[in-house]
Scaffold this active site. Structure first.
Site, PDB file in Angstrom:
ATOM      1  N   ASN A   1      -2.342   5.017  -7.573  1.00 31.91           N
ATOM      2  CA  ASN A   1      -3.279   5.722  -6.689  1.00 31.91           C
ATOM      3  C   ASN A   1      -2.680   7.092  -6.420  1.00 31.91           C
ATOM      4  OD1 ASN A   1      -4.876   6.688  -4.660  1.00 31.91           O
ATOM      5  ND2 ASN A   1      -4.276   5.153  -3.135  1.00 31.91           N
ATOM      6  N   TRP A   2      -3.263   8.099  -7.056  1.00 28.11           N
ATOM      7  CA  TRP A   2      -2.673   9.438  -6.948  1.00 28.11           C
ATOM      8  C   TRP A   2      -3.028  10.149  -5.647  1.00 28.11           C
ATOM      9  CZ3 TRP A   2      -3.566  11.526 -12.652  1.00 28.11           C
ATOM     10  CH2 TRP A   2      -2.703  10.818 -13.499  1.00 28.11           C
ATOM     11  N   LYS A   3      -3.900   9.519  -4.852  1.00 26.94           N
ATOM     12  CA  LYS A   3      -4.265  10.100  -3.553  1.00 26.94           C
ATOM     13  C   LYS A   3      -4.649  11.584  -3.745  1.00 26.94           C
ATOM     14  CE  LYS A   3      -1.476   6.620  -1.298  1.00 26.94           C
ATOM     15  NZ  LYS A   3      -0.658   6.197  -0.170  1.00 26.94           N
TER      16      LYS A   3
ATOM     17  N   HIS B   1      -9.182   1.462   1.114  1.00 24.69           N
ATOM     18  CA  HIS B   1      -7.794   1.878   1.324  1.00 24.69           C
ATOM     19  C   HIS B   1      -7.579   2.190   2.808  1.00 24.69           C
ATOM     20  CE1 HIS B   1      -4.003   3.992   1.116  1.00 24.69           C
ATOM     21  NE2 HIS B   1      -3.833   3.413  -0.056  1.00 24.69           N
TER      22      HIS B   1
ATOM     23  N   GLU C   1      -5.998   4.431   4.225  1.00 28.44           N
ATOM     24  CA  GLU C   1      -6.143   5.846   4.591  1.00 28.44           C
ATOM     25  C   GLU C   1      -7.627   6.191   4.779  1.00 28.44           C
ATOM     26  OE1 GLU C   1      -3.698   7.368   1.399  1.00 28.44           O
ATOM     27  OE2 GLU C   1      -1.951   6.491   2.395  1.00 28.44           O
TER      28      GLU C   1
ATOM     29  N   GLU D   1      -1.926  -4.283   1.078  1.00 30.88           N
ATOM     30  CA  GLU D   1      -1.105  -3.123   1.417  1.00 30.88           C
ATOM     31  C   GLU D   1      -0.881  -3.085   2.927  1.00 30.88           C
ATOM     32  OE1 GLU D   1      -1.454   0.133  -1.868  1.00 30.88           O
ATOM     33  OE2 GLU D   1      -2.882   0.533  -0.283  1.00 30.88           O
TER      34      GLU D   1
ATOM     35  N   GLY E   1       4.048   4.554   2.019  1.00 29.70           N
ATOM     36  CA  GLY E   1       4.665   5.877   2.065  1.00 29.70           C
ATOM     37  C   GLY E   1       5.810   5.984   3.061  1.00 29.70           C
TER      38      GLY E   1
ATOM     39  N   SER F   1       5.248   1.301  -0.807  1.00 31.62           N
ATOM     40  CA  SER F   1       6.613   1.672  -1.187  1.00 31.62           C
ATOM     41  C   SER F   1       7.142   0.894  -2.399  1.00 31.62           C
ATOM     42  CB  SER F   1       7.559   1.544   0.015  1.00 31.62           C
ATOM     43  OG  SER F   1       7.140   2.405   1.067  1.00 31.62           O
TER      44      SER F   1
ATOM     45  N   GLY G   1       1.472   4.355  -4.848  1.00 29.27           N
ATOM     46  CA  GLY G   1       1.214   5.758  -4.537  1.00 29.27           C
ATOM     47  C   GLY G   1       2.299   6.645  -5.108  1.00 29.27           C
ATOM     48  N   GLY G   2       3.281   6.979  -4.276  1.00 27.61           N
ATOM     49  CA  GLY G   2       4.316   7.950  -4.632  1.00 27.61           C
ATOM     50  C   GLY G   2       4.959   7.750  -5.994  1.00 27.61           C
TER      51      GLY G   2
END
Ligand code: 13P
Length: 256
Positions: free
Chosen positions: A9-11, A94, A96, A166, A172, A213, A234-235
Site C-alpha cells: 500500500n503505497w499510500k 483502511h 487512515e 491491521e 507506521g 510495521s 506500507g513503508g
C-alpha cells in the site's frame, strides 16, 4: 492451500514517474517465487501507468479506495467502473480512510458490494485502536467490523475477498503485534467470524493478511504463523529491494 499474498500500500507516496519506474524494476524480479501473489497499490494518478508497465507480468495492481456509485456528482471521487482494466484489487476500509476520510462500517460495506459488482477484489482492512486494545475490546470490535463489512455479501463472493488485520497502533509506528497475537486475532476472531457467517470450509479458504510495521526482518516470523496468509505493507513496500525481500520471506516461510 491459500496462496500467500503480499500487497504494497503505497499510500500518498511516489509520483507517477516513480511509480512506473518501481513497477518496471520489480516486474522481472522474483520469477522463481510464483507461489506468492504480489500486488502494488499506487495512488490513483499512477494506476494507469503502473497497470501498463505491469500488464502480462506476475505483479497485480490494486487501488487504495473507491466510491460505491458507478458514476455521479461526487467531486474528487473515483468509481469502480473507472478502475476496470486498471486494477484487480482495491483496499477498502483502511484505518487512515476511517480516521481522516469519514469511512464508516456502512460505507465500507457499500464499497465492498460495489467492488464485487464490478469485478474488483476487495482487500478489506479491519483493526482496533490502541485504546480499544488496552481495554480488551479487540475481539469484539474487529469481529464487529468483519460482520459489518460483509453484511449482505454472498458466500459465492468470498473467493474474491481478501481480509487484512491491521491494528491501528501498529501502523507506521514500528510497534507491531507479536506474530502470535496477530495469528490469534486472524484465526480466532476474523476466520472464526467468517466461519460463523459462511461455514468452516469458506472460512478456511479466505486469505487473511497482517499489516502494521511489517518489514523484511519480521516477515518470515509472521508468515510462519498458520493463519497469516500474507501482509499488507506500507513503508517497507516503497523500495524494490525491500518488496522483493518480503516476497522471498513469504515464500520461504510458507515453503512455496
Ligand atoms: P506500515 O507497514 O507502514 O506500518 O503501514 C501498514 C499499512 O497501513 C498498510 O496498509
Amino acid at each position: 492451500m491459500r496462496k500467500p499474498i503480499i500487497a504494497g500500500n503505497w499510500k500518498m507516496y511516489k509520483t507517477l514517474a516513480e511509480s512506473v519506474s518501481f513497477a518496471r524494476e520489480l516486474a522481472p524480479r522474483l520469477a522463481s517465487f510464483s507461489g506468492v501473489e504480489r500486488v502494488v497499490c499506487p495512488t490513483f494518478i499512477a494506476l494507469a501507468g503502473v497497470a501498463d508497465a505491469l500488464r502480462g507480468t506476475e505483479v497485480h495492481v490494486g487501488a487504495q479506495n473507491i466510491h460505491w456509485e458507478a458514476q455521479g456528482a461526487f467531486t474528487s471521487q473515483i468509481s469502480p467502473t473507472m478502475l476496470q482494466g486498471l486494477a484487480e484489487y482495491v483496499i477498502i476500509g483502511h484505518s487512515e480512510c476511517r480516521a481522516y476520510l469519514n469511512e464508516t462500517d456502512e460505507t465500507v460495506n457499500k464499497k465492498v458490494k460495489a467492488s464485487l459488482a464490478y469485478g474488483l477484489k476487495p482487500i478489506i482492512a479491519v483493526g482496533e485502536s490502541l485504546a480499544q486494545n488496552e481495554a480488551g475490546e479487540t475481539e469484539t470490535f474487529v469481529g464487529g467490523q468483519v460482520r459489518a463489512a460483509l453484511a449482505g455479501v454472498d458466500a459465492a463472493n468470498m473467493a474474491n475477498i481478501v481480509m487484512a488485520y491491521e491494528p491501528i497502533w501498529a501502523i507506521g509506528t514500528g510497534k507491531n503485534a507479536t506474530s502470535e497475537v496477530a495469528n490469534s486475532i486472524i484465526g480466532g476472531t476474523i476466520r472464526a467470524t467468517l466461519a460463523e457467517l459462511y461455514g468452516n470450509q469458506i472460512a478456511q479458504s479466505v486469505r487473511i493478511q497482517y499489516g502494521g510495521s511489517v518489514k523484511p526482518s519480521n516477515m518470515t516470523e509472521y508468515m510462519s504463523q498458520p493463519d497469516i496468509d500474507g501482509a499488507l505493507v506500507g513503508g517497507a513496500s516503497l523500495k524494490v529491494d525491500d518488496f522483493a525481500a518480503l516476497v522471498e520471506g513469504a515464500a520461504q516461510a510458507k515453503g512455496v
